[in-house]
Design a protein around this motif. Structure first.
Motif, PDB file in Angstrom:
ATOM      1  N   GLU A   1       0.840  -1.193   0.000  1.00  9.03           N
ATOM      2  CA  GLU A   1       0.000   0.000   0.000  1.00  9.03           C
ATOM      3  C   GLU A   1       0.876   1.245   0.000  1.00  9.03           C
ATOM      4  O   GLU A   1       2.104   1.159   0.065  1.00  9.03           O
ATOM      5  N   GLN A   2       0.247   2.410  -0.058  1.00  5.91           N
ATOM      6  CA  GLN A   2       0.992   3.648  -0.168  1.00  5.91           C
ATOM      7  C   GLN A   2       1.891   3.892   1.030  1.00  5.91           C
ATOM      8  O   GLN A   2       3.005   4.404   0.890  1.00  5.91           O
TER       9      GLN A   2
ATOM     10  N   SER B   1      -5.761  -3.470   7.527  1.00  4.74           N
ATOM     11  CA  SER B   1      -5.887  -2.483   6.474  1.00  4.74           C
ATOM     12  C   SER B   1      -6.707  -3.097   5.346  1.00  4.74           C
ATOM     13  O   SER B   1      -7.239  -4.202   5.477  1.00  4.74           O
TER      14      SER B   1
ATOM     15  N   SER C   1      -5.786  -4.425   2.642  1.00  7.04           N
ATOM     16  CA  SER C   1      -5.217  -5.574   1.944  1.00  7.04           C
ATOM     17  C   SER C   1      -4.392  -6.490   2.838  1.00  7.04           C
ATOM     18  O   SER C   1      -3.799  -7.436   2.345  1.00  7.04           O
TER      19      SER C   1
END
Length: 363
Positions: free
Chosen positions: A80-81, A245, A247
């Motif tokens: 993720e970011q 989160s 994912s």
């Protein structure tokens, strides 16, 4: 000797897990911690060769220590970011083959880690410099080619870490680590072997719609020794989600066996996980309706395959994934409708035969 090797490997894995839980470089380059690097993607696997030994301070192997060689594989189960979920597995050798001796999960920052750095940080190496840290750029012969690398050395009281990063990608290709071990020094090396993207049927699928809650698995742990009577030991694993989160889930496993104090292990489950996931995407599982091979790992020889697809006696539609290479075998049974892990069987070698762990979902 085997006990010595296991103890040395445990110390090494503990040190590596602490490195992954917090990178030394985050405080140096806080502006680069977020944002995945171009080569990062769910399903990426990094493989390293690891050598470790307990040494006398004057040189030579310790009289009470040991040494070991193995393979560490780091799987990017979600990216993720502002986070990457990494499952690291250390493969030991026995009977001429590899088997997973230990594993742990951790959350890493996608831009800064001890195992990779955003290449932008190499534009000004003076930012690494401190009383105990220095950095320099240099060419290095590696894998039959000349790489431009950055070597960073940091020292402390009885400790030394030497990191060598590929200047173009920022990936760690070599690590030397020296840490105290009682009156001795543990010295370990990691050397990059390969990187590849595992082609998983569920890699781009969303996580299940339900959220993880405290879960309990129960069963037995059996040590098999030829010519001896075997008594299965009762075993329970409490699974507690620590952080979640879109994912991934960061999970604490509390493992209890009869007569043995509980132990705790941190692990992860993510959308691109091939081994030991507590959930997989139901939509992807429903498409796995036949026996088939999913992956063959060229480093460890591990084959991942669907070995069962059908109804259980209670009517549950299920899929069983198996990982094996002739030295060990792990099996994971999933409910096709929910994606939930409902049964585990782990068969690992010992010096004379094999040990078996069987766990079923209780609640």
């Amino acid at each position: 000797m085997n006990r010595r090797i296991v103890a040395v490997v445990f110390l090494l894995f503990l040190a590596l897990s602490l490195m992954m839980s917090y990178s030394l470089w985050e405080s140096y380059f806080p502006e680069y911690v977020n944002g995945p690097l171009p080569w990062m993607a769910p399903g990426l696997r990094l493989s390293y060769r690891v050598d470790t030994a307990v040494m006398k301070r004057g040189g030579g192997l310790s009289d009470t220590g040991g040494s070991g060689t193995g393979i560490q594989q780091m799987d990017f189960v979600a990216v993720e970011q502002d986070s990457t979920a990494i499952l690291s597995t250390y493969f030991m050798t026995m009977n001429g083959g590899y088997y997973p001796g230990a594993s742990y999960g951790a959350l890493e920052k996608p831009g800064i880690s001890d195992f990779w750095l955003n290449p932008e940080v190499f534009k000004d190496l003076s930012r690494f410099n401190s009383d105990n840290t220095t950095a320099m750029a240099m060419p290095l012969q590696f894998g039959g080619q000349t790489l431009q690398v950055v070597r960073v050395e940091t020292t402390g009281v009885d400790t030394k870490h030497v990191y060598t990063y590929d200047a173009a990608s920022g990936l760690l290709i070599y690590l030397l680590m020296q840490i105290p071990s009682g009156e001795n020094i543990q010295q370990s090396y990691m050397e990059f072997i390969s990187a590849r993207y595992i082609d998983l049927p569920w890699a781009n699928s969303p996580r299940p719609s339900w959220s993880m809650t405290d879960t309990l698995y129960g069963g037995t742990y059996t040590i098999n020794i030829p010519g001896s009577y075997t008594t299965p030991l009762q075993m329970q694993v409490n699974v507690t989600p620590l952080k979640s989160s879109q994912s991934w889930d960061l999970i604490k496993m509390t493992i209890s066996q009869y007569g043995i104090l509980p132990s705790e292990v941190t692990t992860v489950t993510g959308i691109a996980q091939i081994n030991g996931a507590f959930w997989l995407c139901p939509q992807a599982l429903k498409s796995l309706n036949r026996v088939q091979t999913i992956d063959r790992d060229p480093v460890t020889g591990v084959v991942t395959e669907v070995v069962f697809a059908g109804k259980l006696q209670d009517g549950t539609n299920a899929i069983m994934l198996q990982q094996s290479n002739g030295t060990y075998m792990n099996q994971y049974l999933y409910d096709q409708n929910t994606g939930r892990l409902i049964y585990i069987k782990l068969q690992s070698p010992n010096s004379l035969s094999y040990n078996v762990t069987e766990l079923s979902l209780i609640r």
